[in-house]
Scaffold this motif. Structure first.
Motif, PDB file in Angstrom:
ATOM      1  N   ASP A  56       0.824  -1.209   0.000  1.00  0.00           N
ATOM      2  CA  ASP A  56       0.000   0.000   0.000  1.00  0.00           C
ATOM      3  C   ASP A  56       0.860   1.261   0.000  1.00  0.00           C
ATOM      4  O   ASP A  56       0.467   2.288  -0.548  1.00  0.00           O
ATOM      5  N   PHE A  59       1.494   1.884  -3.489  1.00  0.00           N
ATOM      6  CA  PHE A  59       0.267   2.389  -4.113  1.00  0.00           C
ATOM      7  C   PHE A  59       0.047   3.869  -3.805  1.00  0.00           C
ATOM      8  O   PHE A  59      -0.249   4.666  -4.696  1.00  0.00           O
ATOM      9  N   VAL A  60       0.212   4.227  -2.520  1.00  0.00           N
ATOM     10  CA  VAL A  60      -0.066   5.609  -2.107  1.00  0.00           C
ATOM     11  C   VAL A  60       0.892   6.586  -2.789  1.00  0.00           C
ATOM     12  O   VAL A  60       0.510   7.710  -3.134  1.00  0.00           O
ATOM     13  N   PHE A  63      -0.693   7.104  -5.933  1.00  0.00           N
ATOM     14  CA  PHE A  63      -2.002   7.741  -5.758  1.00  0.00           C
ATOM     15  C   PHE A  63      -1.850   9.267  -5.658  1.00  0.00           C
ATOM     16  O   PHE A  63      -2.699  10.012  -6.172  1.00  0.00           O
ATOM     17  N   LEU A  94      -2.199  13.188   2.338  1.00  0.00           N
ATOM     18  CA  LEU A  94      -1.319  12.156   1.790  1.00  0.00           C
ATOM     19  C   LEU A  94       0.127  12.344   2.258  1.00  0.00           C
ATOM     20  O   LEU A  94       0.872  11.375   2.413  1.00  0.00           O
ATOM     21  N   GLU A  97       0.146  10.734   5.441  1.00  0.00           N
ATOM     22  CA  GLU A  97      -0.049   9.301   5.261  1.00  0.00           C
ATOM     23  C   GLU A  97       1.269   8.613   4.889  1.00  0.00           C
ATOM     24  O   GLU A  97       1.581   7.533   5.403  1.00  0.00           O
ATOM     25  N   TYR A 124      -2.826  -1.866 -10.870  1.00  0.00           N
ATOM     26  CA  TYR A 124      -3.640  -0.787 -10.307  1.00  0.00           C
ATOM     27  C   TYR A 124      -2.943   0.560 -10.529  1.00  0.00           C
ATOM     28  O   TYR A 124      -3.581   1.543 -10.942  1.00  0.00           O
ATOM     29  N   ILE A 148     -12.114   5.020  -4.889  1.00  0.00           N
ATOM     30  CA  ILE A 148     -10.870   4.550  -4.271  1.00  0.00           C
ATOM     31  C   ILE A 148     -10.893   4.843  -2.767  1.00  0.00           C
ATOM     32  O   ILE A 148     -10.570   3.978  -1.939  1.00  0.00           O
ATOM     33  N   GLU A 149     -11.312   6.052  -2.425  1.00  0.00           N
ATOM     34  CA  GLU A 149     -11.362   6.454  -1.014  1.00  0.00           C
ATOM     35  C   GLU A 149     -12.495   5.740  -0.279  1.00  0.00           C
ATOM     36  O   GLU A 149     -12.318   5.280   0.859  1.00  0.00           O
ATOM     37  N   TYR A 152     -11.792   2.114   0.964  1.00  0.00           N
ATOM     38  CA  TYR A 152     -10.985   2.040   2.193  1.00  0.00           C
ATOM     39  C   TYR A 152     -11.788   2.491   3.405  1.00  0.00           C
ATOM     40  O   TYR A 152     -11.692   1.900   4.477  1.00  0.00           O
ATOM     41  N   TRP A 177      -8.444   5.320   8.049  1.00  0.00           N
ATOM     42  CA  TRP A 177      -9.438   5.415   6.967  1.00  0.00           C
ATOM     43  C   TRP A 177     -10.862   5.181   7.469  1.00  0.00           C
ATOM     44  O   TRP A 177     -11.822   5.518   6.786  1.00  0.00           O
ATOM     45  N   GLU A 219      -9.476  -2.987  -6.492  1.00  0.00           N
ATOM     46  CA  GLU A 219      -9.424  -3.041  -5.025  1.00  0.00           C
ATOM     47  C   GLU A 219      -9.505  -4.490  -4.526  1.00  0.00           C
ATOM     48  O   GLU A 219      -8.794  -4.873  -3.602  1.00  0.00           O
ATOM     49  N   PHE A 222      -6.280  -6.070  -5.130  1.00  0.00           N
ATOM     50  CA  PHE A 222      -5.282  -5.531  -4.193  1.00  0.00           C
ATOM     51  C   PHE A 222      -5.355  -6.265  -2.847  1.00  0.00           C
ATOM     52  O   PHE A 222      -4.348  -6.711  -2.310  1.00  0.00           O
TER      53      PHE A 222
HETATM   54  C1  LIG Z   1      -5.309   0.183  -2.617  1.00  0.00           C
HETATM   55  C2  LIG Z   1      -5.743   1.400  -1.887  1.00  0.00           C
HETATM   56  N1  LIG Z   1      -6.930   1.924  -2.142  1.00  0.00           N
HETATM   57  C3  LIG Z   1      -7.342   3.040  -1.484  1.00  0.00           C
HETATM   58  C4  LIG Z   1      -6.537   3.653  -0.563  1.00  0.00           C
HETATM   59  C5  LIG Z   1      -7.023   4.874   0.183  1.00  0.00           C
HETATM   60  N2  LIG Z   1      -6.530   6.082  -0.348  1.00  0.00           N
HETATM   61  C6  LIG Z   1      -5.403   6.656   0.128  1.00  0.00           C
HETATM   62  O1  LIG Z   1      -4.748   6.254   1.037  1.00  0.00           O
HETATM   63  C7  LIG Z   1      -5.280   3.085  -0.318  1.00  0.00           C
HETATM   64  N3  LIG Z   1      -4.424   3.582   0.595  1.00  0.00           N
HETATM   65  N4  LIG Z   1      -4.920   1.928  -0.983  1.00  0.00           N
END
Ligand SMILES: Cc1ncc(CNC=O)c(N)n1
Length: 230
Positions: A56, A59-60, A63, A94, A97, A124, A148-149, A152, A177, A219, A222
């Protein structure tokens, strides 16, 4: 397509709600994934959690530029200045984060510099990158952003509900989250998305729906990296 409700009828409740009803199974698959359920019932494998943490983080990092691209679209295409501010506040979060991922990884002994992105993560991130193109409409991008938000938020909020047995060591992650403030922020994104979906041409509406489904599928994939993938 269900074809029972006219577009006008659908817009009264908001397109997102309509789509959530229509695609409930895949939405539930993304928000009540076995990995999340294992956190919630306390049976989670900590190695799986560490896998998720490292993946993650990668990913972030991808993102953040996606959110920046949505900010640019809002600046160019939105007629409501408050939208840009919601997106900007998300960018600021972020920053926190990424710092949180680093300190959390240190606690768990995860070496972030050595984490190799798995295929689902690469796919992704590539999908996010495709959405950064200036050719992608703001309406499509903001819908993806909301989804996406929201996944989570819904997933981790489930781990904090009364009766959940989430291990103490994972509660902080879930609160990131799953907290009410993040829920409010997701509602703001949903309102923005609904407002634009309500006035977009049909072809863009279809693109937004397809993009939303892609997000939900990514998702699920993931979560599968940490749990359930054979
Ligand atoms: C795979 C994934 N999806 C959504 C989020 C949440 N958005 C930011 O943090 C995240 N961290 N990871």
């Amino acid at each position: 397509m269900e074809g029972k409700e006219t577009r006008e009828e659908m817009e009264k409740s908001g397109m997102i709600d309509t789509w959530m009803r229509k695609h409930r199974l895949i939405y539930t698959g993304a928000t009540k994934h076995p990995f999340i359920l294992s956190i919630r019932d306390g049976t989670v494998d900590f190695e799986a959690f560490k896998t998720w943490l490292g993946q993650d983080y990668i990913f972030v990092r991808a993102f953040a530029p996606f959110v920046a691209s949505v900010l640019i679209k809002a600046w160019k295409e939105s007629d409501d200045s408050s939208e840009m501010e919601v997106i900007l506040s998300s960018m600021a979060s972020l920053n926190d984060e990424i710092a949180w991922f680093k300190s959390e990884a240190a606690k768990w002994g995860v070496q972030l510099s050595e984490v190799v992105p798995q295929k689902a993560n690469q796919d992704y991130c590539r999908f996010l990158e495709s959405l950064m193109s200036p050719d992608v409409e703001y309406t499509v991008a903001i819908t993806a952003f909301w989804a996406i938000e929201a996944v989570y938020q819904a997933s981790f909020a489930l781990c904090l509900e009364d009766g959940s047995k989430t291990p103490a060591k994972l509660r902080e992650a879930c609160r990131r989250w799953g907290n009410d403030g993040f829920g409010q922020y997701c509602n703001s994104l949903q309102k923005i998305a609904n407002r634009h979906l309500g006035k977009t041409p049909d072809d863009v509406l279809t693109k937004a729906e397809v993009t939303l489904l892609r997000v939900l599928e990514h998702e699920v994939e993931f979560w599968n990296m940490s749990h359930g993938a054979a």
